[in-house]
Design a protein around this motif. Structure first.
Motif, PDB file in Angstrom:
ATOM      1  N   GLN A  26       0.819  -1.200   0.000  1.00 39.05           N
ATOM      2  CA  GLN A  26       0.000   0.000   0.000  1.00 39.05           C
ATOM      3  C   GLN A  26       0.860   1.260   0.000  1.00 39.05           C
ATOM      4  O   GLN A  26       1.825   1.346   0.756  1.00 39.05           O
ATOM      5  CB  GLN A  26      -0.863   0.031   1.261  1.00 39.05           C
ATOM      6  CG  GLN A  26      -2.000  -0.927   1.213  1.00 39.05           C
ATOM      7  CD  GLN A  26      -3.024  -0.587   2.277  1.00 39.05           C
ATOM      8  OE1 GLN A  26      -3.524   0.531   2.330  1.00 39.05           O
ATOM      9  NE2 GLN A  26      -3.321  -1.544   3.116  1.00 39.05           N
ATOM     10  N   TYR A 143     -12.206  -5.252   2.381  1.00 31.02           N
ATOM     11  CA  TYR A 143     -10.791  -5.196   1.980  1.00 31.02           C
ATOM     12  C   TYR A 143     -10.209  -6.578   1.639  1.00 31.02           C
ATOM     13  O   TYR A 143      -9.535  -6.738   0.619  1.00 31.02           O
ATOM     14  CB  TYR A 143     -10.081  -4.508   3.139  1.00 31.02           C
ATOM     15  CG  TYR A 143      -8.607  -4.355   3.181  1.00 31.02           C
ATOM     16  CD1 TYR A 143      -8.046  -3.079   3.231  1.00 31.02           C
ATOM     17  CD2 TYR A 143      -7.755  -5.451   3.258  1.00 31.02           C
ATOM     18  CE1 TYR A 143      -6.682  -2.901   3.336  1.00 31.02           C
ATOM     19  CE2 TYR A 143      -6.390  -5.274   3.349  1.00 31.02           C
ATOM     20  CZ  TYR A 143      -5.858  -4.002   3.396  1.00 31.02           C
ATOM     21  OH  TYR A 143      -4.504  -3.834   3.500  1.00 31.02           O
ATOM     22  N   ASP A 150      -6.902  -9.605  -6.051  1.00 31.79           N
ATOM     23  CA  ASP A 150      -5.539  -9.312  -6.521  1.00 31.79           C
ATOM     24  C   ASP A 150      -4.786 -10.610  -6.813  1.00 31.79           C
ATOM     25  O   ASP A 150      -4.101 -10.745  -7.823  1.00 31.79           O
ATOM     26  CB  ASP A 150      -4.723  -8.578  -5.438  1.00 31.79           C
ATOM     27  CG  ASP A 150      -5.266  -7.207  -5.098  1.00 31.79           C
ATOM     28  OD1 ASP A 150      -6.066  -6.660  -5.887  1.00 31.79           O
ATOM     29  OD2 ASP A 150      -4.887  -6.680  -4.023  1.00 31.79           O
ATOM     30  N   GLN A 165      -0.580 -10.216   7.302  1.00 31.11           N
ATOM     31  CA  GLN A 165      -1.444 -10.539   6.150  1.00 31.11           C
ATOM     32  C   GLN A 165      -1.785 -12.031   6.062  1.00 31.11           C
ATOM     33  O   GLN A 165      -2.466 -12.459   5.136  1.00 31.11           O
ATOM     34  CB  GLN A 165      -0.781 -10.086   4.848  1.00 31.11           C
ATOM     35  CG  GLN A 165      -0.549  -8.585   4.766  1.00 31.11           C
ATOM     36  CD  GLN A 165      -1.837  -7.795   4.872  1.00 31.11           C
ATOM     37  OE1 GLN A 165      -2.861  -8.152   4.278  1.00 31.11           O
ATOM     38  NE2 GLN A 165      -1.831  -6.731   5.666  1.00 31.11           N
TER      39      GLN A 165
HETATM   40  N1  TRP Z   1      -3.045  -5.715   2.148  1.00 28.44           N
HETATM   41  C1  TRP Z   1      -1.631  -5.741   1.935  1.00 28.44           C
HETATM   42  C2  TRP Z   1      -0.927  -4.893   3.002  1.00 28.44           C
HETATM   43  O1  TRP Z   1      -1.492  -3.961   3.508  1.00 28.44           O
HETATM   44  C3  TRP Z   1      -1.266  -5.222   0.575  1.00 28.44           C
HETATM   45  C4  TRP Z   1      -1.846  -6.096  -0.463  1.00 28.44           C
HETATM   46  C5  TRP Z   1      -2.883  -5.814  -1.270  1.00 28.44           C
HETATM   47  C6  TRP Z   1      -1.404  -7.412  -0.803  1.00 28.44           C
HETATM   48  N2  TRP Z   1      -3.139  -6.850  -2.125  1.00 28.44           N
HETATM   49  C7  TRP Z   1      -2.262  -7.831  -1.852  1.00 28.44           C
HETATM   50  C8  TRP Z   1      -0.396  -8.252  -0.324  1.00 28.44           C
HETATM   51  C9  TRP Z   1      -2.126  -9.113  -2.402  1.00 28.44           C
HETATM   52  C10 TRP Z   1      -0.256  -9.512  -0.891  1.00 28.44           C
HETATM   53  C11 TRP Z   1      -1.129  -9.931  -1.926  1.00 28.44           C
HETATM   54  O2  TRP Z   1       0.217  -5.163   3.303  1.00 28.44           O
END
Ligand code: TRP
Length: 344
Positions: A26, A143, A150, A165
């Motif tokens: 991010q 979220y 993604d 995560q």
């Molecule tokens: N949410 C993660 C963070 O804040 C960032 C992120 C977004 C992410 N999409 C992702 C990490 C997909 C790994 C895979 O660190």
């Protein structure tokens, strides 16, 4: 780009598909030495072994209120900093999440395969809604569905994740399995990738905590863009202990942290470090740690400033990455829409 990268010649002369990695960061302000040694450097290393797709997670960033100008700036800065650190757009696909609409499209579909109860159990949601009590928006809640999109969009085999995560990746796997169970094999179920080359960097003034840029005392963290003199000064004020002996041991959290940082920056083992500083004081050691960190960060800072001086080039690199990403993403969206019964 994808084809050139996705095949590996094996010893037996056959070709096999390289494992695919997806990860994103991010754009929420400055990156710390902890981000660099714990995650960014790992991205750089993975590029030679895997088919990597990396993004700035700017869609995730708007789940907390952002100043538009600042968000754009933070996003470009992060993009440049990662390239300066060694993320290579010739080896990997690298782009801004918002440039590939498929992320938002799949996120919506997946949100209908994610349960309210599951999202309610996410510890990050609980933390963030406590911290932003005036803005507990639906995006903050969903979220993890966007994060699942993604990853699943690119059929990623592996995702390098830190502790914060892990729960989101677990949910991504559940969503993928649930969807596959209903519609037949659609998504690769991603595995966590255990980072080989990752240091856990602690707060310089309170090593019981992780290094974090949101700590009110700026001496507790090193920013990747800190001036060399600032870096030296911050290490000089890092907490140690009263033993005056550089050795890795329980109860020596401050020294352990400095040893971890020094080891990560020089490649030296703890044993070698203990030998190097036998009979020397903490002052010498702190100076050496500061110098080792400057030696790693300074070249990155120089490339970073160069890259930022050509904004047009950075935009072109992101556009090229987004194009390559969109091609892969389109195949997944095509499949998913068809299976769910949505017209395209
Ligand atoms: N949410 C993660 C963070 O804040 C960032 C992120 C977004 C992410 N999409 C992702 C990490 C997909 C790994 C895979 O660190």
């Amino acid at each position: 780009m994808e084809n050139q990268n996705s095949k590996t010649n094996t010893a037996s002369g056959t070709t096999e598909r390289r494992k695919r990695i997806f990860s994103a960061i991010q754009p929420s302000g400055q990156m710390t030495l902890g981000n660099y040694l714990g995650a960014i450097r790992n991205w750089v290393d993975m590029q030679d072994e895997f088919d990597c797709i990396f993004a700035t997670a700017n869609l995730h960033a708007i789940t907390v209120r952002q100043d538009p100008k600042k968000l754009r700036e933070n996003t470009v800065n992060l993009f440049a900093l990662l390239i300066a650190s060694g993320v290579d757009p010739e080896k990997s696909i690298f782009f801004h999440q918002s440039m590939v609409p498929a992320h938002a499209e799949l996120s919506w579909v997946l949100s209908t395969f994610t349960q309210f109860g599951e999202l309610s159990r996410m510890t990050q949601f609980k933390d963030k809604s406590a911290r932003h009590a005036d803005n507990i928006n639906a995006g903050l809640f969903t979220y993890p569905s966007l994060m699942a999109a993604d990853i699943l969009l690119y059929q990623a085999d592996m995702v390098p994740v830190g502790d914060d995560q892990r729960q989101h990746l677990e949910l991504t796997r559940d969503i993928a399995e649930r969807f596959n169970g209903i519609y037949g094999k659609t998504f690769v179920v991603p595995e966590p990738y255990i980072k080989r080359n990752a240091a856990r960097v602690r707060n310089l003034l309170d090593p019981s905590k992780k290094m974090s840029k949101s700590d009110p005392n700026t001496k507790s963290f090193i920013l990747m863009v800190d001036e060399p003199a600032t870096i030296m000064k911050k290490f000089r004020s890092a907490v140690t202990d009263s033993e005056a002996c550089v050795r890795y041991a329980e109860g020596k959290d401050g020294i352990n942290n400095l040893m971890e940082i020094y080891s990560a920056c020089t490649g030296k083992s703890y044993e070698q470090i203990e030998d190097e500083f036998r009979g020397k004081g903490y002052g010498d050691f702190k100076t050496a740690v500061g110098e080792a960190v400057v030696a790693v960060l300074e070249p990155i800072q120089i490339r970073y400033r160069e890259l930022l001086s050509d904004r047009k080039h950075l935009d072109e690199v992101a556009a090229k990455g987004a194009e390559a990403a969109a091609r892969i993403a389109a195949r997944t969206i095509e499949k998913v829409y068809k299976k769910v019964g949505l017209m395209r």
